[in-house]
Design an enzyme around this catalytic site. Structure first.
Site, short mmCIF file in Angstrom:
data_model
loop_
_atom_site.label_atom_id
_atom_site.label_comp_id
_atom_site.label_asym_id
_atom_site.label_seq_id
_atom_site.Cartn_x
_atom_site.Cartn_y
_atom_site.Cartn_z
N SER A 1 -10.20 14.02 5.19
CA SER A 1 -9.95 12.38 5.51
C SER A 1 -10.38 12.38 7.13
O SER A 1 -10.19 13.20 7.82
CB SER A 1 -8.67 12.18 5.14
OG SER A 1 -7.63 12.84 6.00
N THR B 1 3.19 0.29 -0.39
CA THR B 1 3.49 1.81 0.06
C THR B 1 3.53 2.84 -0.95
O THR B 1 3.94 2.71 -1.90
CB THR B 1 4.87 1.71 0.64
OG1 THR B 1 5.58 2.85 1.19
CG2 THR B 1 5.93 1.20 -0.28
N CYS C 1 8.67 15.56 -1.49
CA CYS C 1 8.05 14.42 -0.92
C CYS C 1 8.15 13.20 -2.01
O CYS C 1 7.85 12.05 -1.54
CB CYS C 1 6.51 14.70 -1.03
SG CYS C 1 5.79 15.93 0.31
N ARG D 1 -2.80 3.77 -2.85
CA ARG D 1 -3.11 5.05 -2.60
C ARG D 1 -4.34 4.87 -1.78
O ARG D 1 -4.94 3.90 -1.65
CB ARG D 1 -3.88 5.79 -3.77
CG ARG D 1 -2.60 6.30 -4.89
CD ARG D 1 -1.70 7.25 -4.22
NE ARG D 1 -2.30 8.18 -3.60
CZ ARG D 1 -3.33 9.32 -4.41
NH1 ARG D 1 -3.02 9.26 -5.70
NH2 ARG D 1 -4.02 10.06 -3.71
N GLY D 2 -5.08 6.09 -1.36
CA GLY D 2 -6.04 6.05 -0.43
C GLY D 2 -5.79 6.40 1.00
O GLY D 2 -4.53 6.35 1.35
N ASN D 3 -7.03 6.86 1.60
CA ASN D 3 -6.76 7.04 3.02
C ASN D 3 -6.34 5.76 3.99
O ASN D 3 -6.63 4.66 3.64
CB ASN D 3 -7.66 7.71 3.83
CG ASN D 3 -8.31 9.07 3.05
OD1 ASN D 3 -7.25 9.87 2.79
ND2 ASN D 3 -9.49 9.38 2.63
N ARG E 1 10.80 6.91 -0.02
CA ARG E 1 11.68 6.78 1.11
C ARG E 1 11.38 4.95 1.68
O ARG E 1 12.29 4.26 1.59
CB ARG E 1 11.40 7.45 2.36
CG ARG E 1 12.13 7.03 3.77
CD ARG E 1 11.67 7.82 4.81
NE ARG E 1 10.23 7.68 5.00
CZ ARG E 1 9.55 6.88 5.83
NH1 ARG E 1 10.21 6.10 6.41
NH2 ARG E 1 8.23 6.97 5.92
N ARG E 2 10.26 4.52 1.78
CA ARG E 2 10.02 3.17 2.09
C ARG E 2 10.31 2.19 1.13
O ARG E 2 10.88 1.27 1.42
CB ARG E 2 8.65 3.15 2.35
CG ARG E 2 7.95 3.97 3.89
CD ARG E 2 6.57 3.91 3.96
NE ARG E 2 5.87 4.31 5.19
CZ ARG E 2 4.66 4.78 5.61
NH1 ARG E 2 4.04 4.77 4.57
NH2 ARG E 2 4.55 5.36 6.50
N ARG F 1 -8.17 18.93 5.28
CA ARG F 1 -8.45 17.79 4.23
C ARG F 1 -9.82 17.10 4.87
O ARG F 1 -9.78 17.26 6.38
CB ARG F 1 -7.37 17.04 4.04
CG ARG F 1 -6.34 17.84 3.12
CD ARG F 1 -5.29 16.70 3.34
NE ARG F 1 -5.50 15.33 2.67
CZ ARG F 1 -4.71 14.24 2.55
NH1 ARG F 1 -3.66 14.28 3.29
NH2 ARG F 1 -5.21 13.12 2.21
N LYS G 1 5.07 15.85 7.19
CA LYS G 1 5.66 15.23 6.58
C LYS G 1 4.94 15.19 4.94
O LYS G 1 5.77 14.92 3.87
CB LYS G 1 5.56 13.70 6.87
CG LYS G 1 4.23 12.96 6.75
CD LYS G 1 4.28 11.54 7.45
CE LYS G 1 3.02 10.94 7.43
NZ LYS G 1 2.31 10.70 5.98
N ASP G 2 3.76 15.91 5.03
CA ASP G 2 3.21 16.23 3.71
C ASP G 2 3.46 17.67 3.05
O ASP G 2 2.99 17.62 1.95
CB ASP G 2 1.59 16.10 3.78
CG ASP G 2 1.30 14.33 4.32
OD1 ASP G 2 2.10 13.61 3.55
OD2 ASP G 2 0.25 14.20 4.62
N ARG H 1 -7.47 1.96 3.08
CA ARG H 1 -6.30 0.84 2.67
C ARG H 1 -6.30 -0.27 3.60
O ARG H 1 -6.18 -1.58 2.99
CB ARG H 1 -4.75 1.69 3.21
CG ARG H 1 -4.42 2.66 1.90
CD ARG H 1 -3.16 3.03 2.34
NE ARG H 1 -2.65 4.24 1.50
CZ ARG H 1 -1.57 4.91 1.31
NH1 ARG H 1 -0.68 4.42 2.23
NH2 ARG H 1 -1.30 5.61 0.60
#
Length: 319
Positions: free
Chosen positions: A17, A135, A252, A157-159, A139-140, A15, A86-87, A163
């Protein structure tokens, strides 16, 4: 089967990012140290998740960050892809044909509270009732509902870098946010970490702090090149945690946590939980055993969760 000639080029999809490029750069250094005769051609692949600005549930969850890369890998446009563990969706949510080739050493698994620049230091427990906590992770959000019901989770949302900028300028739609400590460190923003959340209470994400490189399952040459870059202990932890996810058929968008550790005797311990999005009691389980059977220990932990009633919560944690 792919064959590589001497001085071959290995095409790596990532990616674009800033965080993805940082972890790709670290992997590239390790790759060149291991294979100085090879060229690593880094190909940027903009994922559906990068382009979409609405809720991830509208485009199939965080699998939106991997589907396009999977397509490039499986159709031969790249030889390998790199991503945060995790993604990665579970195998039940992905097209077959990919395999993990390299697992980098695990970084910090903990989440942190991030405050706007200039905000007085404060903990989650000290935030005023009604504070909006940003978030994008179920989970969070479930942990907030359980541990801090006076606070209000809101999707963001966003990188990570964008954020932080929007939080500081009041454009995030949230008063504070939760972030991964490892991610902040990768981007050079470790100083933005406020309260570091206790992972025994604030349960980590499955695969937290782990970077993986995947290849086509039938491409044994690329797999052989990447395998020496694996950190063996982290591979054991990843296999155990991913086995929990697979056995639960979770993804996810599932409010769950699977976290594996190694004890002083070298045995693997898997602790897992399925959380209630409404903040009710979670279902938890734990299993341990030899590292040679890490995946089976993960599956055993997941079966214990299901036997304890986790299926009821799983039915409501899929958006």
């Amino acid at each position: 089967m792919t064959t590589l000639a001497p001085q071959a080029v290995v095409r790596l999809g990532t990616r674009p990012s800033p965080m993805a490029m940082e972890q790709t750069g670290r992997f590239a250094q390790a790759f060149h140290a291991c294979h100085p005769q090879l060229t690593l051609d880094i190909r940027k692949i903009t994922s559906e998740g990068d382009a979409h600005r609405g809720p991830l549930s509208q485009i199939g969850g965080k699998g939106a960050f991997t589907r396009r890369a999977d397509t490039h890998l499986l159709d031969g446009r790249v030889d390998a892809t790199i991503a945060c563990a995790k993604d990665l969706p579970g195998s039940h949510d992905r097209a077959p044909g990919t395999a993990v080739a390299a697992v980098l050493p695990r970084e910090d698994v903990r989440d942190v509270l991030v405050l706007p620049v200039g905000h007085q230091p404060v903990t989650l427990a000290e935030l005023p009732p009604g504070t909006r906590v940003g978030t994008s992770a179920p989970r969070r959000a479930a942990l907030l509902a359980s541990l801090f019901p006076q606070l209000v989770p809101v999707p963001i949302r966003g990188n990570a870098d964008s954020r932080l900028d929007r939080l500081d300028h009041g454009r995030l739609g949230a008063d504070v946010m939760i972030a991964a400590l490892a991610g902040l460190r990768r981007l050079g923003f470790a100083d933005r970490a406020g309260e570091v959340l206790d992972p025994t209470l604030w349960l980590p994400a499955t695969g937290a702090g782990i970077i993986v490189v995947e290849h086509r399952a039938d491409d044994t040459v690329t797999g052989g090149l990447l395998a020496p870059l694996t950190h063996p202990a982290t591979r054991i932890l990843l296999d155990a945690e991913r086995a929990v996810l697979a056995e639960l058929a979770g993804g996810c968008l599932t409010a769950a946590s699977a976290h594996a550790t190694l004890d002083d005797t070298g045995r693997v311990i898997v602790r897992a939980a399925v959380l209630d999005p409404a903040g009710g009691p979670s279902v938890r389980a734990e299993a341990s055993g030899s590292t040679e059977h890490a995946a089976e220990i993960g599956r055993r932990t997941a079966r214990a969760l299901l036997n304890a009633g986790a299926l009821r919560l799983l039915a409501v944690t899929h958006e």
